[in-house]
Design an enzyme around this catalytic site. Structure first.
Site, PDB file in Angstrom:
ATOM      1  N   ASN A  95       0.850  -1.187   0.000  1.00 29.47           N
ATOM      2  CA  ASN A  95       0.000   0.000   0.000  1.00 29.47           C
ATOM      3  C   ASN A  95       0.886   1.236   0.000  1.00 29.47           C
ATOM      4  O   ASN A  95       2.102   1.137  -0.015  1.00 29.47           O
ATOM      5  CB  ASN A  95      -0.956  -0.026   1.198  1.00 29.47           C
TER       6      ASN A  95
ATOM      7  N   ASP B  21      -3.871  -6.689   4.635  1.00 32.08           N
ATOM      8  CA  ASP B  21      -4.831  -7.628   5.215  1.00 32.08           C
ATOM      9  C   ASP B  21      -4.774  -9.007   4.555  1.00 32.08           C
ATOM     10  O   ASP B  21      -5.207  -9.992   5.139  1.00 32.08           O
ATOM     11  CB  ASP B  21      -6.257  -7.061   5.084  1.00 32.08           C
TER      12      ASP B  21
ATOM     13  N   LYS C 283     -10.935  -4.557  18.557  1.00 31.40           N
ATOM     14  CA  LYS C 283      -9.519  -4.860  18.809  1.00 31.40           C
ATOM     15  C   LYS C 283      -9.114  -4.613  20.274  1.00 31.40           C
ATOM     16  O   LYS C 283      -7.959  -4.744  20.619  1.00 31.40           O
ATOM     17  CB  LYS C 283      -8.644  -4.039  17.851  1.00 31.40           C
TER      18      LYS C 283
ATOM     19  N   LYS D  88     -13.575  -0.394  15.445  1.00 30.42           N
ATOM     20  CA  LYS D  88     -12.229  -0.993  15.583  1.00 30.42           C
ATOM     21  C   LYS D  88     -11.727  -0.939  17.024  1.00 30.42           C
ATOM     22  O   LYS D  88     -11.083  -1.870  17.488  1.00 30.42           O
ATOM     23  CB  LYS D  88     -11.238  -0.290  14.646  1.00 30.42           C
TER      24      LYS D  88
ATOM     25  N   LYS E  73       9.321 -15.575 -11.889  1.00 30.75           N
ATOM     26  CA  LYS E  73       8.478 -14.474 -12.351  1.00 30.75           C
ATOM     27  C   LYS E  73       7.308 -15.036 -13.166  1.00 30.75           C
ATOM     28  O   LYS E  73       7.523 -15.869 -14.064  1.00 30.75           O
ATOM     29  CB  LYS E  73       9.319 -13.517 -13.205  1.00 30.75           C
TER      30      LYS E  73
ATOM     31  N   PHE F 273      -4.542   2.737  14.670  1.00 31.09           N
ATOM     32  CA  PHE F 273      -4.863   3.761  13.675  1.00 31.09           C
ATOM     33  C   PHE F 273      -6.031   3.235  12.851  1.00 31.09           C
ATOM     34  O   PHE F 273      -6.164   2.026  12.668  1.00 31.09           O
ATOM     35  CB  PHE F 273      -3.659   4.035  12.760  1.00 31.09           C
TER      36      PHE F 273
HETATM   37  N1  CTP Z   1      -3.859  -3.822  11.718  1.00 28.53           N
HETATM   38  C1  CTP Z   1      -3.204  -4.943  12.152  1.00 28.53           C
HETATM   39  N2  CTP Z   1      -3.186  -6.061  11.399  1.00 28.53           N
HETATM   40  C2  CTP Z   1      -3.858  -6.110  10.226  1.00 28.53           C
HETATM   41  C3  CTP Z   1      -4.543  -4.959   9.760  1.00 28.53           C
HETATM   42  C4  CTP Z   1      -4.523  -3.839  10.545  1.00 28.53           C
HETATM   43  O1  CTP Z   1      -2.602  -4.899  13.248  1.00 28.53           O
HETATM   44  N3  CTP Z   1      -3.820  -7.224   9.501  1.00 28.53           N
HETATM   45  C5  CTP Z   1      -3.866  -2.620  12.569  1.00 28.53           C
HETATM   46  C6  CTP Z   1      -3.307  -1.368  11.908  1.00 28.53           C
HETATM   47  O2  CTP Z   1      -1.936  -1.227  12.184  1.00 28.53           O
HETATM   48  C7  CTP Z   1      -4.122  -0.255  12.537  1.00 28.53           C
HETATM   49  C8  CTP Z   1      -5.442  -0.913  12.861  1.00 28.53           C
HETATM   50  O3  CTP Z   1      -5.199  -2.311  12.874  1.00 28.53           O
HETATM   51  O4  CTP Z   1      -3.564   0.200  13.739  1.00 28.53           O
HETATM   52  C9  CTP Z   1      -6.542  -0.620  11.871  1.00 28.53           C
HETATM   53  O5  CTP Z   1      -6.095  -0.869  10.572  1.00 28.53           O
HETATM   54  P1  CTP Z   1      -7.029  -0.634   9.312  1.00 28.53           P
HETATM   55  O6  CTP Z   1      -6.307  -1.010   8.067  1.00 28.53           O
HETATM   56  O7  CTP Z   1      -7.623   0.753   9.394  1.00 28.53           O
HETATM   57  O8  CTP Z   1      -8.234  -1.621   9.617  1.00 28.53           O
HETATM   58  P2  CTP Z   1      -8.466  -3.140   9.386  1.00 28.53           P
HETATM   59  O9  CTP Z   1      -8.540  -3.800  10.735  1.00 28.53           O
HETATM   60  O10 CTP Z   1      -7.479  -3.708   8.424  1.00 28.53           O
HETATM   61  O11 CTP Z   1      -9.930  -3.122   8.769  1.00 28.53           O
HETATM   62  P3  CTP Z   1     -10.399  -2.611   7.306  1.00 28.53           P
HETATM   63  O12 CTP Z   1      -9.186  -2.745   6.396  1.00 28.53           O
HETATM   64  O13 CTP Z   1     -11.505  -3.531   6.989  1.00 28.53           O
HETATM   65  O14 CTP Z   1     -10.828  -1.180   7.481  1.00 28.53           O
END
Ligand code: CTP
Length: 401
Positions: free
Chosen positions: A208, A277, A338, A334, A287, A320
């Site tokens: 990302n 994710d 969490k 969240k 490749k 975050f």
């Molecule tokens: N995070 C994590 N592990 C993941 C995804 C996210 O620890 N696999 C943590 C990020 O570092 C952040 C928080 O969870 O502090 C929220 O991340 P975000 O990407 O906003 O949310 P997601 O839980 O991934 O949910 P979504 O992508 O569905 O919004």
């Protein structure tokens, strides 16, 4: 970052005196009001007019300079300052101060002031190594004076070794540390930053646009405020903050493993990383060629933060929420899912907020659902605001227990 601060910049006679012009510019850029004091020999290297023009303040060169309201100059300056930095500091000035000699404005000022004093020495390598200089430095350190280590490299006198004036960035970092509250002392904080990268094949990956700037700024500011910080960084082009323990990783699984390896003593985890994710179900060792039918199978990565929430104990957890819509509702969900103490939410599709910019626009949401709104700020200022909030929550938690 230095808005409203009064900084005294002492310049002594070494070739590195020209670099203190750059230091002055940085101090002013950050909002400090700077008064420059030059020794007689410093004026052989740079003209007082240069410092005067850039600082907008009269440069002090004479011991008997009188300032307004008939106060003796050095006492008046020494009283209202927040910090005195001497850059470059020669062996001569260090020796004089260590032995109580106050025969010019700068040395008198050092005796007269009660504010923190930072020396940034610069001299020939052999002079730096000399037992006389080192003994003077030890003596001054034992009295509470602060010293930077000079850098190694090619010196103006033609030799190579230690003795160069430290980088302006490093001097600025030490200045900010001395001017910061020590309100995170005793905290051991793991801070994650940057994206993760999940390989598809040897040349392609899922990742990302996170730059790592928010997490790196949090790590620097937390360290300035007295915390013991370990930065756990996904792939990022940012330079590793000088002297900050940093562990690099690539994938979400690696990041999760490193966090758990370092979790035992941590009192706090701040997850600023943008963790992928999903990862490809299989990584191709070769490749993948253009021709042929392709379908990318994904499998979920662990939610690292949710995992930490399950074994939280007394550890303070900050997450975050990077959102493009329904910011507050998603962030609140969240926090609960969490098991967090606090979440920092930002709309990454807003101009001036999010991944690649130097600024951010955030809302902080507490466990009890209270929302705090902030305007657009630099990521360094955002880090200060987040950590202010962390300190306030920790104090509140302490009182409730
Ligand atoms: N995070 C994590 N592990 C993941 C995804 C996210 O620890 N696999 C943590 C990020 O570092 C952040 C928080 O969870 O502090 C929220 O991340 P975000 O990407 O906003 O949310 P997601 O839980 O991934 O949910 P979504 O992508 O569905 O919004």
């Amino acid at each position: 970052m230095l808005q409203g601060k009064e900084v005294l910049l002492g310049v002594t006679g070494g070739i590195a005196a020209y670099k203190s012009v750059l230091l002055l510019r940085e101090l002013i850029k950050e909002g400090a009001n700077v008064h420059v004091i030059m020794t007689k020999s410093a004026q052989n290297f740079v003209a007082p007019l240069t410092f005067q023009t850039l600082s907008g303040n009269q440069v002090t060169t004479e011991i008997f300079t009188l300032f307004s309201s008939s106060k003796i100059g050095h006492i008046s300056l020494a009283d209202r300052a927040d910090l005195l930095v001497i850059a470059p500091a020669t062996a001569n000035i260090i020796g004089k101060i260590a032995n109580g000699i106050a025969d010019d404005f700068l040395t008198t000022m050092v005796m007269a002031t009660r504010v923190p004093v930072l020396f940034a020495p610069a001299m020939n390598t052999n002079m730096w190594a000399s037992p006389v200089v080192q003994a003077n430095i030890s003596r001054l350190k034992s009295m509470g004076y602060n010293f930077m280590e000079p850098a190694e490299g090619e010196l103006a006198c033609g030799t190579t070794g230690r003795g160069k004036l430290a980088d302006v960035d490093e001097i600025m970092e030490d200045i900010k540390t001395l001017l910061s509250p020590n309100d995170l002392a005793g905290e051991k904080i793991l801070i994650t930053a940057g994206p993760t990268e999940e390989a598809i094949d040897p040349v392609r990956c899922i990742t990302n646009r996170s730059s790592g700037k928010m997490g790196y700024n949090l790590a620097m500011v937390a360290r300035r405020r007295g915390a013991e910080v370990t930065l756990i960084s996904g792939p990022s082009c940012l330079p590793v903050p000088c002297g900050l323990p940093t562990i690099h990783c690539t994938t979400a699984l690696e990041m999760e493993r490193i966090i758990h390896e370092n979790l035992d003593n941590a009192t706090m985890v701040i997850m600023a990383a943008a963790v992928a994710d999903f990862r490809p179900a299989e990584k191709s060792e070769k490749k993948i060629k253009r021709l042929g039918d392709h379908c990318l199978d994904l499998e979920p990565n662990p939610d690292i933060l949710a995992g930490l929430g399950k074994i939280k104990g007394k550890r303070f957890l900050v997450g975050f929420a990077a959102e493009t819509n329904d910011l507050v509702a998603n962030a609140r969900e969240k926090i609960n899912r969490k098991n967090l103490d606090m979440i920092v939410a930002n709309n990454v599709s807003t101009c001036g907020a999010g991944f690649c910019c130097d600024t951010n626009i955030i809302k902080i949401i507490d466990r009890d659902g209270t929302i705090y709104d902030f305007p657009q700020m630099s990521k360094e200022q955002v880090a200060e605001v987040i950590l202010d909030h962390v300190v306030a929550s920790r104090k509140k938690d302490g009182k409730e227990q």
